[in-house]
Design an enzyme around this catalytic site. Structure first.
Site, mmCIF file in Angstrom:
data_model
loop_
_atom_site.group_PDB
_atom_site.id
_atom_site.type_symbol
_atom_site.label_atom_id
_atom_site.label_comp_id
_atom_site.label_asym_id
_atom_site.label_seq_id
_atom_site.Cartn_x
_atom_site.Cartn_y
_atom_site.Cartn_z
ATOM 1 N N GLU A 147 -13.514 52.072 -4.923
ATOM 2 C CA GLU A 147 -12.233 51.746 -5.544
ATOM 3 C C GLU A 147 -11.151 51.311 -4.548
ATOM 4 O O GLU A 147 -10.185 52.043 -4.284
ATOM 5 C CB GLU A 147 -11.728 52.929 -6.368
ATOM 6 C CG GLU A 147 -12.628 53.269 -7.530
ATOM 7 C CD GLU A 147 -12.056 54.289 -8.485
ATOM 8 O OE1 GLU A 147 -12.616 54.445 -9.587
ATOM 9 O OE2 GLU A 147 -11.043 54.943 -8.150
ATOM 10 N N GLU A 183 -18.873 54.660 -12.441
ATOM 11 C CA GLU A 183 -18.125 55.829 -12.917
ATOM 12 C C GLU A 183 -17.625 55.559 -14.324
ATOM 13 O O GLU A 183 -17.136 54.472 -14.624
ATOM 14 C CB GLU A 183 -16.905 56.137 -12.029
ATOM 15 C CG GLU A 183 -17.212 56.681 -10.665
ATOM 16 C CD GLU A 183 -15.940 57.014 -9.881
ATOM 17 O OE1 GLU A 183 -14.869 57.248 -10.512
ATOM 18 O OE2 GLU A 183 -16.002 57.024 -8.648
#
Length: 438
Positions: free
Chosen positions: A167, A350
Site C-alpha cells: 500500500e 486484502e
C-alpha cells in the site's frame, strides 16, 4: 457462507494476510527501533499510546498460528518481513536472530503445505533511516535494495511470491500528508517526494530480485472506489482528484510511466528534479498485481489549497471503522486494475471487516463479517465471469492485531485474540470459510 471453492476457477488460491509489526511483537528477537515506535510514544498519535511491542506474540506462537491457517483450508499465507528486525540500523549488520526467525517461519509454512507470499515492507521504517529522511530521501531506494538482497539471499528459494511494498499510498500520503501514520507529517513537499521514492524503491527491489532469479514478483496497491458526493461538476472534479492521488498515481506510475495530471496540479513544484527519468526503473515488468480493497469514498469540493477535496459520510451500512460496505467498488476496481495491468494475474491481497467481536461461551458470532465476505466474494466472481484474470483472494486478517494508530480496538481477524492472555479463538467466520473451502 453461501459460496464454495468449486465456484471459483481451478487452482484459485485462497489465503489470509497479516503484517509483521501488527502481530509479531517487535520487542523480541533483537529488532531495532522503528518510526512506528517513535510515533506511538508521542502523545495523541495512537489510541492509549498502544504499540507493537508484544502485539499477538506471533514471534513465539507462529506455529500455533500457522496451524490455524492450514486447518482453515487456506492455500496461501501472506506475511511481511520487518526491515528493522533483519537490519536494526536499516543497512549494514544483519541481526541473525531476526533473519533466522523468518527462515523458521517460511519453513513452517511449507511444512503445512502453505504457499509463502512475502511482502518486504509493511510500514515499519528503521529509526536510523527515518533519522536520515526516510522516504523523503532518494537514497531510500538503495537502502531498500540492500534489505531486499538480504531477504532474497536467505529466503528467496522458498518464497512463492514477493511484493516489495504494501500500500504505497499509506506509506506516502497517509503518513506524510494526512499525518495519520508514522512519521506523522503534514507536508505536501515531503508527500510528493515520499510517493515518488516509494515507487523508485519498488523498482530497485524488483530489479534486485530479478537479478537473483527470484520469480513471481508483484506489487500491492490499495484502492478505494471514488464517487462524487452529488451531481455537481465541482464534486466530479473532487472525486477525480481523490482517485488520482489514491488510486491512479501508483498504477499509472508502474504500468504507464507517468503520473495523473490531477495530481501533478499539486505535486509538480515538489517532485524531485528530473523525476521522469526514473520511470524506466519504476515500470519494470511484474508477474502479478495485488489489490487491497475495503470501501468507497464520496468526495466533495473544498476551498483553499490543493487538493480542493474532502470526503463526506455516505448513506450505506458501515463497518466499525466507519467505512461504507460497498462490494460494487471491488468489482469496479478489479475491472479497472485489469485495464492497467493487462493479462497478468490479479490477486485480492486484502479484504475484510472490523467489528466489535467478543467471546461468549467460548465462541465468537461475527455474522457481519460473514455477510461482508460473502458479498465481496460474489463481486469477485462477477469480475472473473467478465474476464478479469483474478487468481486468488486473501482475507484481512488471520487474527485480531495492532491496528496502527487505532491500537487494539478494531478487530479484523478471522481468529479472536485476547490481548491480555493472548488466547486465540476462531470466530464463526473462520469456521464458515473452513467449510466453504473444504
Amino acid at each position: 457462507m453461501n459460496f464454495s471453492r468449486s465456484q471459483f476457477p481451478e487452482g484459485f488460491d485462497f489465503g489470509v494476510s497479516t503484517s509483521s509489526y501488527q502481530i509479531e511483537g517487535h520487542d523480541f528477537g533483537g529488532a531495532g527501533p522503528t518510526h512506528w515506535d517513535t510515533f506511538a510514544a508521542t502523545p495523541g498519535n495512537v489510541v492509549r499510546a498502544e504499540h507493537g511491542g508484544r502485539a499477538c506474540d506471533h514471534y513465539h506462537r507462529y506455529r500455533e498460528d500457522l496451524d490455524l491457517v492450514a486447518a482453515g483450508g487456506f492455500d496461501v499465507y501472506r506475511f511481511s518481513t520487518s526491515w528493522a528486525r533483519v537490519l536494526p540500523e536499516g543497512t549494514g549488520q544483519v541481526n541473525a536472530e531476526g533473519l533466522d526467525f523468518y527462515d523458521r517461519l517460511v519453513d513452517a509454512m511449507l511444512e503445512r503445505g502453505l504457499k509463502p507470499a512475502a511482502t518486504l515492507y509493511h510500514w515499519e521504517m528503521p529509526s536510523a533511516l527515518a533519522d536520515r529522511g526516510g522516504w523523503m530521501n532518494r537514497d531510500v531506494a538503495s537502502w531498500f535494495a540492500e534489505f531486499t538482497e538480504v531477504i532474497t539471499d536467505r529466503l528467496g528459494d522458498r518464497l512463492w511470491s514477493v511484493a516489495p511494498i504494501n500500500e504505497p499510498w499509506c506509506v506516502g500520503w497517509m503518513s506524510h500528508f494526512l499525518g495519520h501514520h508514522a512519521p506523522g507529517l503534514r507536508d505536501i513537499r515531503a508527500t510528493a517526494r515520499a510517493m515518488h521514492h516509494v515507487l523508485l524503491a519498488h523498482g530497485r527491489s524488483i530489479e534486485v530480485m530479478r537479478g537473483k532469479g527470484q520469480e513471481n514478483l508483484g506489487a500491492v496497491f490499495n484502492f478505494e472506489w471514488a464517487e462524487p458526493a452529488d451531481d455537481s461538476p465541482e464534486a466530479a472534479r473532487a472525486a477525480q482528484t481523490f482517485d488520482g492521488y489514491l488510486n491512479r498515481f501508483f498504477v499509472e506510475g508502474v504500468f504507464r510511466g507517468r503520473y495523473p495530471d490531477s495530481v501533478l496540479e499539486g505535486f509538480a513544484p515538489h517532485l524531485p528534479e528530473n523525476y521522469q527519468d526514473d520511470f524506466p526503473l519504476i515500470t519494470q515488468k511484474l508477474d502479478w498485481c495485488g489489490l487491497n480493497y475495503y470501501t468507497r469514498k464520496l468526495c466533495a469540493p473544498t476551498d483553499g489549497a490543493w487538493p480542493h477535496q474532502t470526503e463526506v459520510e455516505g448513506p450505506l451500512p458501515k463497518t466499525l471503522m466507519g467505512w461504507e460496505i460497498y462490494p460494487e467498488g471491488l468489482y469496479q476496481s478489479l475491472k479497472r486494475l485489469h485495464e492497467y495491468a493487462g493479462d497478468i494475474p490479479l490477486y485480492i491481497t486484502e479484504n475484510g471487516l472490523a467489528s466489535p467481536d467478543v467471546v461468549k461461551d467460548g465462541a465468537v458470532d461475527d455474522q457481519p463479517r460473514i455477510d461482508y465476505l460473502e458479498a465481496h466474494f460474489a463481486a469477485a466472481r462477477r469480475a472473473i465471469d467478465e474476464g478479469v484474470p483474478l487468481a486468488g483472494y486473501f482475507v484481512w486478517s488471520l487474527m485480531d492485531n495492532y491496528e496502527w494508530a487505532l491500537g487494539y480496538e478494531k478487530r479484523f481477524g478471522l481468529v479472536h485474540v485476547d490481548f491480555d492472555s493472548l488466547e486465540r479463538t476462531p470466530k464463526a467466520s473462520y469456521h464458515a470459510l473452513k467449510r466453504a473451502l473444504a
